[in-house]
Design a protein around this motif. Structure first.
Motif, mmCIF file in Angstrom:
data_model
loop_
_atom_site.group_PDB
_atom_site.id
_atom_site.type_symbol
_atom_site.label_atom_id
_atom_site.label_comp_id
_atom_site.label_asym_id
_atom_site.label_seq_id
_atom_site.Cartn_x
_atom_site.Cartn_y
_atom_site.Cartn_z
ATOM 1 N N UNK A 198 16.378 42.281 16.527
ATOM 2 C CA UNK A 198 16.523 41.290 17.593
ATOM 3 C C UNK A 198 17.491 40.180 17.213
ATOM 4 N N UNK A 199 17.814 40.069 15.902
ATOM 5 C CA UNK A 199 18.773 39.059 15.443
ATOM 6 C C UNK A 199 20.030 39.754 14.908
ATOM 7 N N UNK A 200 19.831 40.648 13.915
ATOM 8 C CA UNK A 200 20.974 41.322 13.289
ATOM 9 C C UNK A 200 21.191 42.732 13.811
ATOM 10 N N UNK A 201 20.186 43.304 14.463
ATOM 11 C CA UNK A 201 20.350 44.614 15.079
ATOM 12 C C UNK A 201 19.375 44.718 16.243
ATOM 13 N N UNK A 202 19.623 45.698 17.110
ATOM 14 C CA UNK A 202 18.772 45.872 18.289
ATOM 15 C C UNK A 202 17.807 47.036 18.071
ATOM 16 N N UNK A 203 16.748 47.049 18.853
ATOM 17 C CA UNK A 203 15.760 48.122 18.720
ATOM 18 C C UNK A 203 16.409 49.483 18.928
ATOM 19 N N UNK A 204 17.469 49.526 19.738
ATOM 20 C CA UNK A 204 18.105 50.809 20.012
ATOM 21 C C UNK A 204 19.212 51.165 19.014
ATOM 22 N N UNK A 205 19.525 50.235 18.075
ATOM 23 C CA UNK A 205 20.558 50.532 17.076
ATOM 24 C C UNK A 205 20.134 51.744 16.236
ATOM 25 N N UNK A 206 21.070 52.626 15.942
ATOM 26 C CA UNK A 206 20.753 53.804 15.122
ATOM 27 C C UNK A 206 20.248 53.343 13.754
ATOM 28 N N UNK A 207 19.081 53.845 13.306
ATOM 29 C CA UNK A 207 18.513 53.378 12.031
ATOM 30 C C UNK A 207 19.428 53.622 10.837
ATOM 31 N N UNK A 208 20.241 54.678 10.865
ATOM 32 C CA UNK A 208 21.208 54.896 9.769
ATOM 33 C C UNK A 208 22.170 53.715 9.663
ATOM 34 N N UNK A 209 22.604 53.203 10.830
ATOM 35 C CA UNK A 209 23.523 52.057 10.839
ATOM 36 C C UNK A 209 22.828 50.798 10.329
ATOM 37 N N UNK A 210 21.544 50.642 10.686
ATOM 38 C CA UNK A 210 20.788 49.481 10.203
ATOM 39 C C UNK A 210 20.700 49.526 8.677
ATOM 40 N N UNK A 211 20.408 50.716 8.134
ATOM 41 C CA UNK A 211 20.309 50.874 6.681
ATOM 42 C C UNK A 211 21.630 50.582 5.993
ATOM 43 N N UNK A 212 22.709 51.128 6.568
ATOM 44 C CA UNK A 212 24.049 50.880 6.003
ATOM 45 C C UNK A 212 24.331 49.381 5.955
ATOM 46 N N UNK A 213 24.079 48.698 7.076
ATOM 47 C CA UNK A 213 24.357 47.262 7.155
ATOM 48 C C UNK A 213 23.478 46.468 6.195
ATOM 49 N N UNK A 214 22.216 46.849 6.092
ATOM 50 C CA UNK A 214 21.285 46.110 5.226
ATOM 51 C C UNK A 214 21.739 46.168 3.772
ATOM 52 N N UNK A 215 22.280 47.310 3.338
ATOM 53 C CA UNK A 215 22.763 47.436 1.954
ATOM 54 C C UNK A 215 24.127 46.783 1.794
ATOM 55 N N UNK A 216 25.008 46.957 2.795
ATOM 56 C CA UNK A 216 26.388 46.504 2.619
ATOM 57 C C UNK A 216 26.544 44.994 2.727
ATOM 58 N N UNK A 217 25.618 44.305 3.407
ATOM 59 C CA UNK A 217 25.747 42.851 3.500
ATOM 60 C C UNK A 217 25.668 42.174 2.124
ATOM 61 N N UNK A 218 24.632 42.434 1.325
ATOM 62 C CA UNK A 218 24.652 41.824 -0.018
ATOM 63 C C UNK A 218 25.804 42.350 -0.880
#
Lengths: 299, 299
Positions: A55-75
């Motif tokens: 709801x802040x950095x990704x949406x409920x409909x965002x592909x979970x693979x993309x969420x995982x990629x972003x979560x690792x790549x930000x740090x």
């Protein structure tokens, strides 16, 4: 199947064997703590944590693979900012009991793919239930040589300011699939005396004033030179955030050689001189300080 | 004043100067990454992350100082389980824009007090807004000597099982104000060959089977010997969780000397032999595997 039905231990049993692990990890995920080999003498430990919230950095409909990629790549983008090499990651997943286990497995798919891209071992983590939105926190540990780390401090009056890549337009897709500029950053500090560096996560309009404040200098930006993503305007480049490009300051005496060598080394990635640091410790352009600020009321 | 009105940079400006920082931290919170001195050669790096979620691990009315103390002490209890010394912490705070800044300052008060108790430096972190409950994630980095770390693996057929302190009754107040058994754990591995160790966070009924599984052995527990917190029953001691006491396995040849030396060294903290590890890799007592399990449906 949802998490409540699968259970924490079975979920971990399915996830843990797939995690990327280097030989420098005597005890990985599954025990109380992870044990890893420390960096060689002469290096500093580098630590960073970051998080994504539904709801802040990704949406409920965002592909979970993309969420995982972003979560690792930000740090890892912060490691690029520091010119450091990441080695080990810990992952905290806060999710409702009603979350689909398949969603979590795909999330970990994205986390693992991103980790492998930079040879990072996922050595542990934590799962917790919540009654609210999903949150993923990733902490990364790595190293940097004592004479090679970069920070926001150290920028000098007269330095040229450079950015990599193009700015703006992140909210369309780039914010999910960006590549941290670690290779570029390591090459930079190996070959040039970089005075100050950071990654652009909240937008040039917020991040550049932060670098200037940390360096105790002012800045001027040549707006017409900003490298815009196709189809975006200057306002996007300044205020949208999530560019994950490098912003750095270097002596103008180095600028020519830098631009020449860069084109040869990274022919596909733009490098642009966008302005200068100066001695006026003030922010004149009202467009600056208009990037994304957590908690801040929009004006 | 709520966070939305205060803003992230001003919040950090108020929090950062108060964070405990050792001399081994060249770059602390406020830059892209933290830089710290690595442990001396011959030591392993130890990594742990843990989180608290409002409505799960604490209530909205829980004193924020207590929430901070618990958020820091939970991963430190895992350091006790590993017989490791914690050094550096990263803190991620996920909170609504409507959260009172005063609440956050008191939370950090508790985090800092707990960190100082074990000489831990808070070197960085992240804040994010959310539309859901507050969550606090704490990642801790430290070290342990190569020949001294403990894990859940390594328990042997015939080992005596010991627990520190008393079990049960945590939900009344202890779960907020416990003391990680780091001093006790360090003393143990310095003076005795500990075969396997862990901290009791989910309850003996879940945690002991985990230690047995990791060690590939079975166990028997003398129920009548369990050290119960005053006013609690055996079921509380097994299933309630959040005891944050040590559970460890040691050769029966060491038990007598251990009990004698322990009484002299830690006269105020009970040490109890509660049972044995054995060769039967099975769990007979149905009371076991009834501690607190995230995501699991209660039976």
């Amino acid at each position: 199947m949802i998490l409540k039905a699968l259970g924490e231990d079975r979920l971990l049993g399915q996830l843990l064997p797939r995690l990327p692990l280097a030989k420098s990890v005597p005890v990985g995920a599954g025990d109380d703590c992870a044990l890893v080999k420390p960096p060689a003498g002469g290096n500093l430990l580098v630590l960073k944590t970051d998080c994504l919230v539904e709801g802040i950095h990704f949406l409920s409909r965002t592909a979970p693979q993309d969420v995982g990629w972003k979560a690792m790549m930000r740090p890892l983008s912060d490691f690029a900012a520091t010119s450091a090499l990441p080695q080990f990651a810990l992952i905290t997943l806060i999710a409702s009991k009603e979350t689909e286990a398949e969603w979590v497995k795909r999330l970990y798919g994205g986390l693992c793919r991103a980790a492998k891209r930079f040879k990072v071992s996922i050595v542990g983590g934590e799962t917790s239930s919540t009654r609210g939105p999903i949150a993923i926190s990733v902490s990364v540990v790595g190293f940097v040589e004592k004479d090679r780390w970069a920070s926001r401090r150290g920028g000098k009056d007269g330095d040229d300011l450079f950015v990599t890549g193009r700015l703006g337009g992140a909210s369309r897709a780039k914010h999910l699939r960006f590549m941290p500029r670690i290779a570029e950053s390591r090459w930079l500090t190996k070959n040039f005396p970089v005075h100050a560096m950071m990654d652009l996560s909240d937008g040039l309009g917020v991040d550049l004033p932060r670098l200037a404040r940390a360096s105790k200098v002012g800045f001027s930006v040549e707006m017409e030179n900003l490298p815009l993503t196709r189809g975006t305007k200057i306002d996007n480049a300044i205020s949208e955030g999530e560019d994950y490009e490098l912003l750095f300051a270097i002596s103008p005496r180095q600028s020519k050689r830098l631009q020449k060598d860069w084109r040869r080394k990274f022919p596909k990635l733009l490098l642009t001189r966008i302005g200068k640091l100066n001695s006026k410790f003030e922010i004149r352009n009202s467009k600056f300080s208009r990037g994304y600020v957590h908690f801040q009321q929009s004006s």
